[in-house]
Write an enzyme that holds these catalytic residues in place. Structure first.
Site, PDB file in Angstrom:
ATOM      1  CG  HIS A  51      -0.202  -0.005   2.534  1.00 33.04           C
ATOM      2  ND1 HIS A  51      -0.115  -1.101   3.334  1.00 33.04           N
ATOM      3  CD2 HIS A  51       0.497   0.956   3.172  1.00 33.04           C
ATOM      4  CE1 HIS A  51       0.596  -0.829   4.403  1.00 33.04           C
ATOM      5  NE2 HIS A  51       0.983   0.423   4.331  1.00 33.04           N
TER       6      HIS A  51
HETATM    7  C1  T46 Z   1       2.526   0.684   7.000  1.00 32.34           C
HETATM    8  C2  T46 Z   1       3.396  -0.502   7.179  1.00 32.34           C
HETATM    9  C3  T46 Z   1       4.862  -0.147   7.301  1.00 32.34           C
HETATM   10  C4  T46 Z   1      -4.673  -0.835  13.266  1.00 32.34           C
HETATM   11  O1  T46 Z   1      -5.808  -1.072  13.689  1.00 32.34           O
HETATM   12  N1  T46 Z   1      -3.963   0.204  13.756  1.00 32.34           N
HETATM   13  C5  T46 Z   1      -2.717   0.522  13.341  1.00 32.34           C
HETATM   14  O2  T46 Z   1      -2.113   1.490  13.833  1.00 32.34           O
HETATM   15  C6  T46 Z   1      -2.134  -0.283  12.304  1.00 32.34           C
HETATM   16  C7  T46 Z   1      -0.739   0.034  11.759  1.00 32.34           C
HETATM   17  C8  T46 Z   1      -2.853  -1.341  11.814  1.00 32.34           C
HETATM   18  N2  T46 Z   1      -4.096  -1.609  12.285  1.00 32.34           N
HETATM   19  C9  T46 Z   1      -4.834  -2.772  11.779  1.00 32.34           C
HETATM   20  C10 T46 Z   1      -5.246  -2.706  10.310  1.00 32.34           C
HETATM   21  C11 T46 Z   1      -5.238  -4.174   9.898  1.00 32.34           C
HETATM   22  O3  T46 Z   1      -6.472  -4.756  10.225  1.00 32.34           O
HETATM   23  O4  T46 Z   1      -3.962  -3.904  11.892  1.00 32.34           O
HETATM   24  C12 T46 Z   1      -4.167  -4.797  10.797  1.00 32.34           C
HETATM   25  C13 T46 Z   1      -2.854  -5.054  10.066  1.00 32.34           C
HETATM   26  O5  T46 Z   1      -2.469  -3.862   9.338  1.00 32.34           O
HETATM   27  P1  T46 Z   1      -1.845  -3.915   7.888  1.00 32.34           P
HETATM   28  O6  T46 Z   1      -2.356  -5.095   7.157  1.00 32.34           O
HETATM   29  O7  T46 Z   1      -2.039  -2.570   7.254  1.00 32.34           O
HETATM   30  O8  T46 Z   1      -0.305  -4.142   8.256  1.00 32.34           O
HETATM   31  P2  T46 Z   1       0.964  -4.021   7.308  1.00 32.34           P
HETATM   32  O9  T46 Z   1       2.087  -4.652   8.022  1.00 32.34           O
HETATM   33  O10 T46 Z   1       0.658  -4.492   5.932  1.00 32.34           O
HETATM   34  O11 T46 Z   1       1.239  -2.421   7.212  1.00 32.34           O
HETATM   35  C14 T46 Z   1       1.636  -1.697   8.361  1.00 32.34           C
HETATM   36  C15 T46 Z   1       0.825  -0.410   8.513  1.00 32.34           C
HETATM   37  O12 T46 Z   1      -0.577  -0.704   8.523  1.00 32.34           O
HETATM   38  C16 T46 Z   1       1.092   0.564   7.396  1.00 32.34           C
HETATM   39  O13 T46 Z   1       0.559   1.834   7.722  1.00 32.34           O
HETATM   40  O14 T46 Z   1       2.923   1.674   6.408  1.00 32.34           O
HETATM   41  O15 T46 Z   1       3.024  -1.364   8.265  1.00 32.34           O
END
Ligand code: T46
Length: 134
Positions: free
Chosen positions: A50
């Site tokens: 993303h």
């Molecule tokens: C990024 C990269 C480096 C939350 O509820 N609160 C939060 O602060 C974050 C970061 C995530 N979430 C929830 C959203 C999803 O349901 O946690 C779950 C996993 O998040 P995501 O699939 O977006 O995780 P990554 O590792 O793909 O990405 C993360 C960050 O979301 C993103 O902002 O830049 O790490």
């Protein structure tokens, strides 16, 4: 804005070990509203996929290592983070994917805003269209 901007933090260590201090608007170039960390990532997993519309972030591998693919829609670079004294800035509209996590990796991320799903661009086609329309 360059695609890969890293910052080396001063290590305030002594004979007892290392210490790094992170301060908003000093060695971190924004106000820190949120901190999260990614750990126990399973072997072979790739995360991210993303870009953010407005969010600014600093990623620091405080333990272990991982590699981040950075893509601004024009060029692509891969940055390996393997030291708690090195931070990678993830600026708005930089598509990023994190991979090659070591089993002990703890990737800490400082962010300049609270979590907001509407700030994410999660389809690569949408990201390319937004970059083109800039
Ligand atoms: C990024 C990269 C480096 C939350 O509820 N609160 C939060 O602060 C974050 C970061 C995530 N979430 C929830 C959203 C999803 O349901 O946690 C779950 C996993 O998040 P995501 O699939 O977006 O995780 P990554 O590792 O793909 O990405 C993360 C960050 O979301 C993103 O902002 O830049 O790490």
């Amino acid at each position: 804005m360059s695609l890969v901007e890293t910052i080396e933090f001063d290590v305030l260590g002594d004979l007892r070990g290392g210490l790094i201090s992170l301060e908003q608007e000093k060695n971190i170039p924004f106000i820190i509203k949120r901190v999260y960390y990614i750990f126990d990532t399973k072997v072979g997993v790739v995360r991210g996929f993303h870009a953010h519309k407005k969010l600014r972030q600093m990623a620091i591998c405080v333990k272990g290592s991982c590699t981040i693919k950075m893509d601004d829609g024009v060029s692509v670079k891969h940055v390996t983070l393997s030291s708690p004294s090195r931070g990678l800035l993830i600026n708005p509209m930089q598509w990023h994917e994190m991979y090659d996590f070591s089993t002990d990796c703890v990737l800490m991320v400082l962010a300049d805003d609270f979590y907001d799903e509407s700030d994410y661009v999660r389809r690569y086609e949408d990201f390319v269209e937004l970059v083109k329309g800039k």
